[in-house]
Design a protein around this motif. Structure first.
Motif, PDB file in Angstrom:
ATOM      1  N   PHE A 164       6.956  63.576  -4.428  1.00  0.00           N
ATOM      2  CA  PHE A 164       6.111  64.767  -4.552  1.00  0.00           C
ATOM      3  C   PHE A 164       6.653  65.712  -5.620  1.00  0.00           C
TER       4      PHE A 164
ATOM      5  N   ALA B 155      -0.953  77.190 -11.638  1.00  0.00           N
ATOM      6  CA  ALA B 155       0.414  76.683 -11.505  1.00  0.00           C
ATOM      7  C   ALA B 155       0.985  76.318 -12.868  1.00  0.00           C
TER       8      ALA B 155
ATOM      9  N   LEU C 234      10.111  74.013 -10.883  1.00  0.00           N
ATOM     10  CA  LEU C 234       8.931  74.305 -11.697  1.00  0.00           C
ATOM     11  C   LEU C 234       9.144  75.522 -12.586  1.00  0.00           C
TER      12      LEU C 234
ATOM     13  N   GLN D 233      11.251  73.721  -4.924  1.00  0.00           N
ATOM     14  CA  GLN D 233      10.071  73.529  -5.773  1.00  0.00           C
ATOM     15  C   GLN D 233      10.001  74.614  -6.841  1.00  0.00           C
TER      16      GLN D 233
ATOM     17  N   PHE E 217       3.594  80.642  -9.145  1.00  0.00           N
ATOM     18  CA  PHE E 217       4.123  79.827  -8.050  1.00  0.00           C
ATOM     19  C   PHE E 217       4.059  80.606  -6.754  1.00  0.00           C
ATOM     20  N   LEU E 218       3.445  80.002  -5.741  1.00  0.00           N
ATOM     21  CA  LEU E 218       3.388  80.634  -4.425  1.00  0.00           C
ATOM     22  C   LEU E 218       4.309  79.901  -3.456  1.00  0.00           C
ATOM     23  N   ALA E 219       5.287  80.626  -2.932  1.00  0.00           N
ATOM     24  CA  ALA E 219       6.100  80.076  -1.842  1.00  0.00           C
ATOM     25  C   ALA E 219       5.419  80.476  -0.546  1.00  0.00           C
ATOM     26  N   PHE E 220       4.923  79.473   0.183  1.00  0.00           N
ATOM     27  CA  PHE E 220       4.065  79.733   1.337  1.00  0.00           C
ATOM     28  C   PHE E 220       4.823  80.337   2.519  1.00  0.00           C
TER      29      PHE E 220
ATOM     30  N   ALA F  29      10.837  63.500  -2.716  1.00  0.00           N
ATOM     31  CA  ALA F  29      11.250  63.294  -4.102  1.00  0.00           C
ATOM     32  C   ALA F  29      10.047  62.924  -4.967  1.00  0.00           C
TER      33      ALA F  29
ATOM     34  N   GLU G  71      10.723  75.093  -0.319  1.00  0.00           N
ATOM     35  CA  GLU G  71       9.847  75.877  -1.194  1.00  0.00           C
ATOM     36  C   GLU G  71      10.639  76.393  -2.398  1.00  0.00           C
TER      37      GLU G  71
ATOM     38  N   ARG H 247       8.656  65.143  -8.121  1.00  0.00           N
ATOM     39  CA  ARG H 247       8.576  64.618  -9.479  1.00  0.00           C
ATOM     40  C   ARG H 247       7.138  64.622  -9.977  1.00  0.00           C
ATOM     41  N   THR H 248       6.213  64.292  -9.088  1.00  0.00           N
ATOM     42  CA  THR H 248       4.796  64.292  -9.463  1.00  0.00           C
ATOM     43  C   THR H 248       4.357  65.693  -9.879  1.00  0.00           C
ATOM     44  N   ALA H 249       4.781  66.701  -9.109  1.00  0.00           N
ATOM     45  CA  ALA H 249       4.419  68.084  -9.430  1.00  0.00           C
ATOM     46  C   ALA H 249       5.033  68.497 -10.776  1.00  0.00           C
TER      47      ALA H 249
ATOM     48  N   VAL I 157       7.460  65.197   2.876  1.00  0.00           N
ATOM     49  CA  VAL I 157       7.472  66.625   2.571  1.00  0.00           C
ATOM     50  C   VAL I 157       7.321  67.475   3.839  1.00  0.00           C
TER      51      VAL I 157
END
Ligand SMILES: Nc1ncnc2c1ncn2[C@@H]1O[C@H](COP(=O)(O)OP(=O)(O)OP(=O)(O)O)[C@@H](O)[C@H]1O
Ligand SMILES: [Mg+2]
Lengths: 436, 249
Positions: free
Chosen positions: B98, B76, B162, B158, B81-84, B96, B155, B100-102, B142
């Protein structure tokens, strides 16, 4: 001269005999009688073995076999405590320390038990049941001090902090504080309690609470148990709630080698409420037991319990929850949920819900789950760049969230979040979720 | 950018990928179509590093590095990046927080400055506007209670935050309404550039009218059996997979 046993019930009974004339209240016949009654109850029961139903999953053999001494802290021992952020009462090795406490100008009364004893005949022992709970008997026999809080009718007391610290000692002190809290009708109080001690010292902290919540009053009781990792924390809470009153208990069990968090709540008037929530965070070598007994003794009352246990290493968690609904307690609404998250194959959780219902018009439910971290969720977080350990921490935090969010009081919730973060850091895990 | 050679992979001992070859040059978007169960999601999981997907033969090179030797979080950070196809729900984890943490995990790993809460909200809101996502989706846990289409948009949010070098979109279009399909495509197209490539897995030609691919491949029984330009998607829509599978067999 007869040999005095150095361990087990005989050692504590011997101590009671030896200290007879010197324990607080020795001149008061009713205190004397209470101690004798407690001693008789403790002699009869000893430390409960696992053959006793209520102690099926928690073994006190190690307590029974340990040698304990008297706490020796001098009243003027210097101790570095952070300055008080608000009203607080500090106990060191079970004894009140006025010099470290901050209790001036409060709209309610805070005293220490040793000083207030002559005025406590109607309160001390009003709720505790030494004949049934052996540890309460031990406490009743040997208590020396404690916190006595009296909130007058309709007074909003705000937040009071209760700190209980153990000091470093070779003597493995045992202390048995007795805390009394009484809220008048319509009064409210948030008591945030922290119990802590040196990381490696052996000691026994055996507190008993007797809490009376009058009509329409509200008591928030937050408890952060962060005792040292070689300590024994054996705690018994008795609470009685009158009509329209609320008792809200949140307990975090994170410290100590062996912890028992036993709570007895009686809902005695219509529309009384009880919330009991908690988290247990256990690492290798720890054993924590939460045992609740809820007595629905009046109609239209509700009770909510959510307990979450996270176990890592070789640790063991116990939850026992009894709900008794008496025949008179129609329209009872009872809910109990106990969930455990096992982070290691060596961890173990035992869960025993128990419903005893004698009324016919009630709503009572309970549930228990045991699980591990979800591999798909971990992969999802990692696929977003979050390292494995942090991903796990985030999911554990999320697991705890429900119990934490059930805490109504902000001061308790904040203290709890800090404690949970601290626990993570001690596990060597850096950073869970970042707030946005 | 991405070079897959002779990739064989098993799941639970079952052979799913059977000598797959595929190269996606930087800046290009490739589409993969193929029947149910042909191994499309498996390919995306193998590329993202999901546990339990065992590569038994072959190699995957991403830029200059051996992708298969890396942990999922390292991939990553490197820009995968994988969009599931079916995004998981995370009860108790605020969206939010999550996000920001990522974002900060990736930034930290790259030695970049972390984003504070205020900057983050600004960034997230701007991206959400493009995706027509209401603000309250930041506050919710999430994907919990999100509709199928909302999960897919999340997704894409994200992905947008990223800003990966290689996006693997596994049926991101399924479950989207016509308008959302357009918004999601806009988000993908906005990332298009010389340093961005994508592998778009889809069953429908419609998505490929919005995200026009450089190449279209057909995956069948764990191998690429046919490749062509965007027109291949139209052919498949008309004739189905039968003819290609027969020819490949
Ligand atoms: N854990 C597993 N054990 C056994 N077989 C599995 C496992 N996971 C996936 N498979 C099988 O692998 C094959 C490929 O699955 P995959 O999800 O990659 O297909 P797909 O091409 O993405 O299909 P779809 O178009 O339906 O999404 C399927 O036959 C599936 O049943
Ligand atoms: Mg698939």
């Amino acid at each position: 001269m007869t040999a005095i046993s150095s361990t087990g019930p005989a050692a504590f009974l011997g101590r009671h005999e030896g200290l007879r004339g010197r324990l607080p209240g020795a001149q008061l016949p009713w205190v004397e009688a209470l101690r004798d009654r407690s001693a008789a109850a403790f002699r009869a029961q000893g430390f409960p073995t696992r053959r006793v139903e209520a102690w099926k999953y928690t073994d006190l053999a190690v307590v029974n076999a340990s040698v304990f001494g008297e706490p020796l802290t001098a009243v003027d021992d210097a101790l570095a405590l952070p300055p008080a952020a608000g009203p607080r009462a500090v106990f060191i090795d079970g004894r009140f320390r006025a010099d470290l406490s901050a209790l001036e100008g409060l709209p309610f009364t805070v005293e220490n038990l040793a000083s207030a004893l002559p005025r406590l005949e109607s309160r001390l022992g009003a709720l505790a049941r030494p004949e049934e709970q052996s540890l309460a008997a031990l406490n009743g026999m040997l208590f020396e001090d404690g916190l006595v809080v009296t909130v007058p009718e309709s007074v909003e007391a705000g937040v009071l902090e209760l700190f209980s610290f153990a000091t470093e000692s070779e003597r493995a002190p045992a202390f048995h504080p007795r805390h009394l809290v009484r809220l008048g009708a319509g009064a409210s109080l948030t008591l945030v309690e922290t119990a802590a001690g040196p990381a490696t010292a052996r000691y026994l902290h055996n507190p008993v609470f007797e809490i009376e919540v009058a009509e329409g009053a509200r008591m928030n009781h937050g408890r952060l148990q962060q005792e040292g990792r070689d300590a024994f924390f054996l705690s018994t809470v008795y609470a009685r709630v009158q009509a329209g009153g609320t008792y809200d208990n949140f307990t975090m069990n994170a410290g100590s080698r062996l912890a028992r968090n036993e709570i007895h709540v009686a809902l005695c008037g219509p529309k009384a409420e009880c919330h009991m929530n908690g988290v247990q965070l256990l690492a290798d070598g720890q054993h924590a037991d939460t045992t609740t007994a809820l007595d629905h003794a009046a109609p239209d009352c509700s009770s909510r319990q959510t307990y979450k246990t996270v176990l890592s290493g070789k640790s063991r968690g116990v939850f026992q929850g009894k709900i008794l609904v008496r025949q008179i307690a129609q329209k009872t609404d009872g809910y109990q949920m106990n969930q455990a998250l096992l982070l290691s194959p060596d961890a173990e959780i035992d869960s025993k819900p128990q419903l005893e219902i004698y009324a016919d018009d009630v709503k009572c439910s309970h549930g228990a789950t045991v699980g591990e971290l979800d591999a798909e969720q971990i992969f999802f977080l990692r696929s977003r760049g979050i390292p494995l350990e942090q991903a796990k921490a985030i999911l554990v935090e999320a697991f705890l969230t429900e119990a934490v969010e059930a805490v109504a009081d902000e001061a308790i919730r904040d203290a709890l979040s800090r404690a949970v973060t601290g626990w993570w850091q001690r596990q060597g895990i850096q950073g869970g979720i970042e707030a946005a | 950018m991405l070079k897959i050679e002779n990739l064989h992979a098993t799941v639970d001992g079952k052979q799913i990928l059977n000598g797959l070859n595929l190269t996606i040059p930087s800046g290009e978007i490739h589409a993969i179509m193929g029947p149910n169960g042909s191994g499309k999601s498996t390919l995306s999981y193998v590329l993202a590093g999901r546990e339990g997907y065992e590569v038994t033969e072959g190699s995957v090179t991403f830029g200059e590095v051996d992708l298969l030797a890396m942990e999922p979080e390292e991939r990553a950070v490197a820009g995968v990046f994988l969009a599931f196809q079916a995004p998981v729900e995370l009860p108790g984890v605020g969206n939010a927080n999550f996000l920001r943490t990522a974002l900060n995990a990736v930034r930290r790993a790259k030695g970049e400055a972390e984003i504070d809460a205020i900057q983050f909200l600004k960034l997230a809101r701007a991206r959400m506007k493009v995706l027509n996502m209401p603000d309250d989706m930041l506050k919710r846990p999430v994907n919990v209670g999100f509709s199928g289409g909302e999960k897919k948009r999340n997704e894409m949010l994200q992905m947008a935050l990223l800003s990966p070098k290689l996006a693997l979109l596994d049926e991101t279009d399924s479950g989207l309404d016509i308008d959302a399909l357009k918004l999601v495509s806009d988000t993908v197209n906005s990332l298009r550039g010389p340093d961005f490539s994508a592998l778009v897995i889809t069953h429908y030609q419609r998505l490929l009218t919005h995200i026009v691919p450089d190449r279209v491949h057909v995956l069948s029984a764990g191998r690429i059996v046919k490749s062509g330009g965007p027109e291949l998607a139209h052919e498949l829509e008309a004739s189905g997979y039968g003819a290609i599978q027969d020819a490949a067999a």
